[in-house]
Design an enzyme around this catalytic site. Sequence first.
Site, mmCIF file in Angstrom:
data_model
loop_
_atom_site.group_PDB
_atom_site.id
_atom_site.type_symbol
_atom_site.label_atom_id
_atom_site.label_comp_id
_atom_site.label_asym_id
_atom_site.label_seq_id
_atom_site.Cartn_x
_atom_site.Cartn_y
_atom_site.Cartn_z
ATOM 1 N N TYR A 89 19.805 -63.479 31.937
ATOM 2 C CA TYR A 89 20.720 -63.794 33.040
ATOM 3 C C TYR A 89 22.089 -64.049 32.402
ATOM 4 O O TYR A 89 22.508 -65.198 32.234
ATOM 5 C CB TYR A 89 20.200 -64.990 33.842
ATOM 6 C CG TYR A 89 18.934 -64.678 34.617
ATOM 7 C CD1 TYR A 89 18.938 -63.704 35.617
ATOM 8 C CD2 TYR A 89 17.738 -65.341 34.352
ATOM 9 C CE1 TYR A 89 17.786 -63.391 36.326
ATOM 10 C CE2 TYR A 89 16.572 -65.039 35.069
ATOM 11 C CZ TYR A 89 16.613 -64.067 36.046
ATOM 12 O OH TYR A 89 15.475 -63.768 36.755
ATOM 13 N N LYS A 122 7.841 -63.074 37.300
ATOM 14 C CA LYS A 122 8.385 -64.407 37.086
ATOM 15 C C LYS A 122 7.277 -65.458 37.195
ATOM 16 O O LYS A 122 6.160 -65.148 37.630
ATOM 17 C CB LYS A 122 9.508 -64.660 38.113
ATOM 18 C CG LYS A 122 10.686 -63.674 38.026
ATOM 19 C CD LYS A 122 11.790 -64.113 38.993
ATOM 20 C CE LYS A 122 12.818 -63.041 39.264
ATOM 21 N NZ LYS A 122 13.846 -63.486 40.236
ATOM 22 N N HIS A 171 11.530 -59.521 38.739
ATOM 23 C CA HIS A 171 12.839 -58.992 38.369
ATOM 24 C C HIS A 171 12.669 -57.524 38.027
ATOM 25 O O HIS A 171 11.684 -57.141 37.392
ATOM 26 C CB HIS A 171 13.399 -59.714 37.131
ATOM 27 C CG HIS A 171 14.531 -58.961 36.505
ATOM 28 N ND1 HIS A 171 15.831 -59.090 36.946
ATOM 29 C CD2 HIS A 171 14.549 -58.013 35.527
ATOM 30 C CE1 HIS A 171 16.601 -58.263 36.240
ATOM 31 N NE2 HIS A 171 15.850 -57.591 35.383
ATOM 32 N N ASN A 179 11.123 -65.053 44.176
ATOM 33 C CA ASN A 179 10.853 -63.715 44.720
ATOM 34 C C ASN A 179 9.990 -62.877 43.778
ATOM 35 O O ASN A 179 9.994 -61.658 43.838
ATOM 36 C CB ASN A 179 12.164 -63.004 45.076
ATOM 37 C CG ASN A 179 13.116 -62.936 43.893
ATOM 38 O OD1 ASN A 179 12.730 -63.206 42.767
ATOM 39 N ND2 ASN A 179 14.358 -62.572 44.152
ATOM 40 N N GLU A 222 18.351 -54.949 28.977
ATOM 41 C CA GLU A 222 17.273 -55.920 29.225
ATOM 42 C C GLU A 222 16.017 -55.604 28.405
ATOM 43 O O GLU A 222 15.360 -56.517 27.910
ATOM 44 C CB GLU A 222 16.953 -55.947 30.720
ATOM 45 C CG GLU A 222 18.103 -56.534 31.544
ATOM 46 C CD GLU A 222 17.953 -56.316 33.050
ATOM 47 O OE1 GLU A 222 16.936 -55.713 33.471
ATOM 48 O OE2 GLU A 222 18.849 -56.754 33.795
HETATM 49 N N1 UDP Z 1 19.246 -65.608 43.405
HETATM 50 C C1 UDP Z 1 19.249 -66.760 44.174
HETATM 51 N N2 UDP Z 1 20.220 -66.912 45.127
HETATM 52 C C2 UDP Z 1 21.180 -65.979 45.345
HETATM 53 C C3 UDP Z 1 21.168 -64.816 44.573
HETATM 54 C C4 UDP Z 1 20.192 -64.649 43.605
HETATM 55 O O1 UDP Z 1 18.396 -67.616 43.998
HETATM 56 O O2 UDP Z 1 22.024 -66.207 46.217
HETATM 57 C C5 UDP Z 1 18.223 -65.460 42.345
HETATM 58 C C6 UDP Z 1 16.996 -64.645 42.774
HETATM 59 O O3 UDP Z 1 15.853 -65.213 42.156
HETATM 60 C C7 UDP Z 1 17.301 -63.270 42.221
HETATM 61 C C8 UDP Z 1 18.036 -63.619 40.934
HETATM 62 O O4 UDP Z 1 18.805 -64.779 41.265
HETATM 63 O O5 UDP Z 1 16.134 -62.515 42.000
HETATM 64 C C9 UDP Z 1 18.960 -62.553 40.413
HETATM 65 O O6 UDP Z 1 19.864 -62.173 41.440
HETATM 66 P P1 UDP Z 1 20.187 -60.647 41.758
HETATM 67 O O7 UDP Z 1 21.365 -60.638 42.653
HETATM 68 O O8 UDP Z 1 20.288 -59.890 40.487
HETATM 69 O O9 UDP Z 1 18.919 -60.211 42.619
HETATM 70 P P2 UDP Z 1 17.734 -59.162 42.343
HETATM 71 O O10 UDP Z 1 18.293 -58.049 41.502
HETATM 72 O O11 UDP Z 1 16.639 -59.924 41.629
HETATM 73 O O12 UDP Z 1 17.275 -58.704 43.703
HETATM 74 MG MG MG Z 2 19.327 -58.261 39.642
#
Ligand code: UDP
Ligand code: MG
Length: 190
Positions: free
Chosen positions: A50, A10, A154, A151, A165
């Site tokens: 997304y 990212k 992805h 974070n 994806e």
């Molecule tokens: N995210 C966030 N707040 C939340 C949940 C998700 O900012 O409460 C963001 C975070 O950057 C995350 C992305 O949304 O990486 C996608 O969420 P997901 O639950 O798919 O998390 P991941 O698979 O990336 O761990």
């Molecule tokens: Mg995810």
Amino acid sequence: MIERTLVLLKPDAVQRALVGEIVSRFERTGFKVVALKLCYASKETAGQHYADDQAWLKSVGEKTKKSYEAKGISVKDDALTIGNRIRQQLMDFISMSPIVAVVLEGHDVIGKVRIMCGDTAPNKSAPGTIRGDFAFDSYGLADTSGRPIQNLIHASDSVESAKREIAIWFKESEIHPYQRVDEALLYRKM
Ligand code: UDP
Ligand code: MG
């Protein structure tokens, strides 16, 4: 099972010059880079990635909600409302500056890459994971700052999402199968 997974480095990973470090971790694990590019995500592509998917939006919203509730703070918005807000923030964030899109291939690569990434919230990610080693963001800090959690990475979370994806980010002609010299050892049969 040999799988493929989509990884996005990212904007925070690219801006913090962590591309080499992160890709190198996957290479050293034995996973093969079969596609890789630096690109700008359009708002449209960001919206496809997304996706406007109720179940996923709810699960995203639940994460922020639970982190507040764990601190005894009640949240009036429901998970779907929070999830929708985060989706908009994610679409802005991922298209704000270049990202690196990668397809990795290897044995059980989808699950292993998720383990290597760590928890969604870097402040809860174990040392040794990418998010745990290179970031400290939290649900609270991100939420009160009006942005998604930074974070770095992805990674697809299932065979179905990997397929969906990869097709968003890469044309078939941009994916390049080849043999790595260490595969003879990594996939050795006795
Ligand atoms: N995210 C966030 N707040 C939340 C949940 C998700 O900012 O409460 C963001 C975070 O950057 C995350 C992305 O949304 O990486 C996608 O969420 P997901 O639950 O798919 O998390 P991941 O698979 O990336 O761990
Ligand atoms: Mg995810």
